[in-house]
Design a protein around this motif. Structure first.
Motif, PDB file in Angstrom:
ATOM      1  N   PRO A 100       0.603  -1.215   0.440  1.00 21.46           N
ATOM      2  CA  PRO A 100       0.094   0.222  -0.033  1.00 21.46           C
ATOM      3  C   PRO A 100       0.744   1.218  -0.071  1.00 21.46           C
ATOM      4  O   PRO A 100       2.051   1.363   0.683  1.00 21.46           O
ATOM      5  N   ALA A 101       0.718   2.848  -0.958  1.00 23.25           N
ATOM      6  CA  ALA A 101       1.186   3.636  -0.734  1.00 23.25           C
ATOM      7  C   ALA A 101       0.776   3.923   0.670  1.00 23.25           C
ATOM      8  O   ALA A 101      -0.049   3.950   0.890  1.00 23.25           O
ATOM      9  N   VAL A 102       0.981   5.390   1.019  1.00 23.73           N
ATOM     10  CA  VAL A 102       0.992   6.302   1.452  1.00 23.73           C
ATOM     11  C   VAL A 102      -0.485   6.537   1.903  1.00 23.73           C
ATOM     12  O   VAL A 102      -0.819   6.624   3.072  1.00 23.73           O
ATOM     13  N   ALA A 103      -1.215   6.925   1.018  1.00 21.46           N
ATOM     14  CA  ALA A 103      -2.323   7.053   1.070  1.00 21.46           C
ATOM     15  C   ALA A 103      -3.084   6.204   1.719  1.00 21.46           C
ATOM     16  O   ALA A 103      -4.002   5.969   1.924  1.00 21.46           O
ATOM     17  N   GLY A 104      -3.026   4.871   1.368  1.00 27.91           N
ATOM     18  CA  GLY A 104      -3.111   3.456   1.589  1.00 27.91           C
ATOM     19  C   GLY A 104      -3.438   3.610   3.524  1.00 27.91           C
ATOM     20  O   GLY A 104      -4.625   3.285   4.238  1.00 27.91           O
ATOM     21  N   LEU A 105      -1.957   3.621   3.451  1.00 28.93           N
ATOM     22  CA  LEU A 105      -1.633   3.350   5.184  1.00 28.93           C
ATOM     23  C   LEU A 105      -2.592   5.121   6.005  1.00 28.93           C
ATOM     24  O   LEU A 105      -3.057   4.632   7.082  1.00 28.93           O
ATOM     25  N   GLU A 106      -2.663   5.837   5.469  1.00 30.95           N
ATOM     26  CA  GLU A 106      -2.632   6.757   5.990  1.00 30.95           C
ATOM     27  C   GLU A 106      -5.079   6.659   6.492  1.00 30.95           C
ATOM     28  O   GLU A 106      -5.052   7.301   7.183  1.00 30.95           O
ATOM     29  N   ALA A 107      -5.206   6.076   5.003  1.00 34.26           N
ATOM     30  CA  ALA A 107      -6.814   5.865   5.513  1.00 34.26           C
ATOM     31  C   ALA A 107      -6.712   4.782   6.193  1.00 34.26           C
ATOM     32  O   ALA A 107      -8.129   4.209   6.461  1.00 34.26           O
ATOM     33  N   MET A 108      -5.859   3.824   6.467  1.00 34.99           N
ATOM     34  CA  MET A 108      -6.188   2.465   7.933  1.00 34.99           C
ATOM     35  C   MET A 108      -6.739   3.518   8.973  1.00 34.99           C
ATOM     36  O   MET A 108      -7.097   2.904   9.493  1.00 34.99           O
ATOM     37  N   LYS A 109      -6.053   4.496   8.743  1.00 37.91           N
ATOM     38  CA  LYS A 109      -6.786   5.143  10.642  1.00 37.91           C
ATOM     39  C   LYS A 109      -7.757   5.136  10.496  1.00 37.91           C
ATOM     40  O   LYS A 109      -8.164   5.938  11.903  1.00 37.91           O
ATOM     41  N   GLY A 110      -8.954   5.824   9.466  1.00 32.34           N
ATOM     42  CA  GLY A 110     -10.429   5.389   9.968  1.00 32.34           C
ATOM     43  C   GLY A 110      -9.732   7.520   9.967  1.00 32.34           C
ATOM     44  O   GLY A 110      -9.578   8.079   9.449  1.00 32.34           O
ATOM     45  N   GLY A 111     -11.090   8.351  10.788  1.00 25.67           N
ATOM     46  CA  GLY A 111     -11.499   9.491  10.669  1.00 25.67           C
ATOM     47  C   GLY A 111     -13.020   9.981  10.213  1.00 25.67           C
ATOM     48  O   GLY A 111     -13.469   8.629  10.200  1.00 25.67           O
ATOM     49  N   SER A 112     -13.068  11.012  10.615  1.00 28.01           N
ATOM     50  CA  SER A 112     -15.009  11.632  10.258  1.00 28.01           C
ATOM     51  C   SER A 112     -15.373  10.652  10.681  1.00 28.01           C
ATOM     52  O   SER A 112     -16.663  10.109   9.874  1.00 28.01           O
ATOM     53  N   GLY A 113     -15.270   9.812  12.084  1.00 30.64           N
ATOM     54  CA  GLY A 113     -16.316   8.859  11.899  1.00 30.64           C
ATOM     55  C   GLY A 113     -16.802   7.410  12.604  1.00 30.64           C
ATOM     56  O   GLY A 113     -17.488   6.878  12.098  1.00 30.64           O
ATOM     57  N   ILE A 114     -15.851   7.133  11.560  1.00 29.22           N
ATOM     58  CA  ILE A 114     -15.458   5.821  10.463  1.00 29.22           C
ATOM     59  C   ILE A 114     -14.279   4.850  11.641  1.00 29.22           C
ATOM     60  O   ILE A 114     -12.964   5.304  12.223  1.00 29.22           O
ATOM     61  N   THR A 115     -14.715   3.771  11.951  1.00 26.41           N
ATOM     62  CA  THR A 115     -13.347   3.258  12.437  1.00 26.41           C
ATOM     63  C   THR A 115     -13.194   2.211  11.859  1.00 26.41           C
ATOM     64  O   THR A 115     -14.164   1.090  11.269  1.00 26.41           O
ATOM     65  N   VAL A 116     -11.808   1.617  12.324  1.00 25.81           N
ATOM     66  CA  VAL A 116     -11.239   0.775  10.901  1.00 25.81           C
ATOM     67  C   VAL A 116     -10.310  -0.350  11.740  1.00 25.81           C
ATOM     68  O   VAL A 116     -10.081  -0.024  13.068  1.00 25.81           O
ATOM     69  N   THR A 117     -11.136  -1.300  11.794  1.00 23.80           N
ATOM     70  CA  THR A 117     -10.991  -2.332  12.887  1.00 23.80           C
ATOM     71  C   THR A 117      -9.764  -3.794  11.434  1.00 23.80           C
ATOM     72  O   THR A 117     -10.864  -3.899  10.459  1.00 23.80           O
ATOM     73  N   GLU A 118      -9.491  -4.194  11.647  1.00 32.18           N
ATOM     74  CA  GLU A 118      -8.267  -5.207  11.279  1.00 32.18           C
ATOM     75  C   GLU A 118      -8.240  -6.529  11.672  1.00 32.18           C
ATOM     76  O   GLU A 118      -8.017  -6.611  13.275  1.00 32.18           O
ATOM     77  N   HIS A 119      -9.263  -7.704  11.311  1.00 29.61           N
ATOM     78  CA  HIS A 119      -9.021  -8.854  11.904  1.00 29.61           C
ATOM     79  C   HIS A 119      -8.669  -9.772  10.617  1.00 29.61           C
ATOM     80  O   HIS A 119      -7.886  -9.480   9.783  1.00 29.61           O
ATOM     81  N   LYS A 120      -8.436 -11.364  11.456  1.00 28.67           N
ATOM     82  CA  LYS A 120      -7.484 -12.183  10.847  1.00 28.67           C
ATOM     83  C   LYS A 120      -8.078 -12.436   8.977  1.00 28.67           C
ATOM     84  O   LYS A 120      -7.280 -12.577   7.825  1.00 28.67           O
TER      85      LYS A 120
END
Length: 246
Positions: A33-53
């Motif tokens: 993933p490029a920088v934008a992909g990694l940044e979007a993984m942080k979520g924000g603006s009311g969006i929760t990002v959860t990583e599962h298996k």
């Protein structure tokens, strides 16, 4: 056979094995993933990002009825689709990026089962980028009762994923500058899709900019930014999703 000949054959076999392992390793090396992909993984603006298996989940604070299942393209890390998933989640559509074995959807066509089993009360659409779209279609054909639609990002179904009689709405998005997508096969694949399929060409879009993983071998030069392509793609998907809810 003389001992020297056996040794030479054994040495040759070992060399070929090493070359084969190296070649497979190089081929299977994923696009990170490029920088934008990694940044979007942080979520924000009311969006929760959860990583599962087995997946990455983008959860809005206010969830609409339909969830989005996204199969990544071949050798593309799932995090690369975080910018698009984040945009969809910001519109209220919970989005799941499915993780694939060795980053190859062809090895995990049924991976959506794990998500659908987790939230069986939800309705879903499924789709994917490139090879991911092919495998998403194959899944959809066998699970029509569990899905509300199928979408393709620079992709198309093969015969095994033929959706013509599946009774599911279909959206096909592709970039005008895509150098990877086979346009001849794209045209031929219309025989496997419903007559009502929506085809949308993204002016200036290319193959790789559906995700965030940098340039891809053989791709065309995009005439728009990746941000613009994600935005256009998200807008089209949202309009299509809203149409299914009516």
């Amino acid at each position: 056979m003389k001992p020297g000949a056996r040794k030479a054959i054994w040495t040759t076999m070992m060399v070929l094995l090493v070359v084969l392992v190296l070649a497979v390793g190089i081929y299977l090396k994923p696009y990170p993933p490029a920088v934008a992909g990694l940044e979007a993984m942080k979520g924000g603006s009311g969006i929760t990002v959860t990583e599962h298996k087995g997946w990455i989940q983008f959860e809005p604070s206010m969830v609409k009825q339909t969830d989005v299942l996204l199969y990544p393209g071949a050798r593309v890390r799932p995090e690369s689709y975080a910018p698009l998933a984040l945009l969809l989640a910001q519109e209220g559509f919970r989005t799941w990026i499915v993780k694939m074995p060795l980053n190859l959807a062809v090895l995990g066509a049924n991976k959506a089962d794990g998500i659908i089993d987790t939230v069986p009360d939800r309705t879903f659409v499924i789709g994917g980028h490139s090879l991911g779209g092919v495998m998403a279609a194959r899944y959809a054909v066998k699970h029509t009762q569990q899905l509300k639609g199928v979408f393709f990002l620079a992709s198309y179904p093969d015969e095994a994923g033929g959706l013509r009689e599946a009774g599911l709405p279909v959206l096909s998005l592709f970039g005008s500058e895509d150098g990877v997508l086979n346009r001849t096969v794209l045209e031929q694949a219309k025989a496997y899709l419903p007559m009502q399929t929506q085809y949308v060409e993204i002016p200036g879009g290319n193959h790789a900019q559906f995700g965030s993983y940098g340039p891809q071998n053989g791709d065309g030069i995009a005439g728009i930014t990746a941000t613009d392509q994600w935005s256009f793609t998200s807008q089209q998907l949202v309009l299509w999703l809203q149409a299914q809810a009516k």
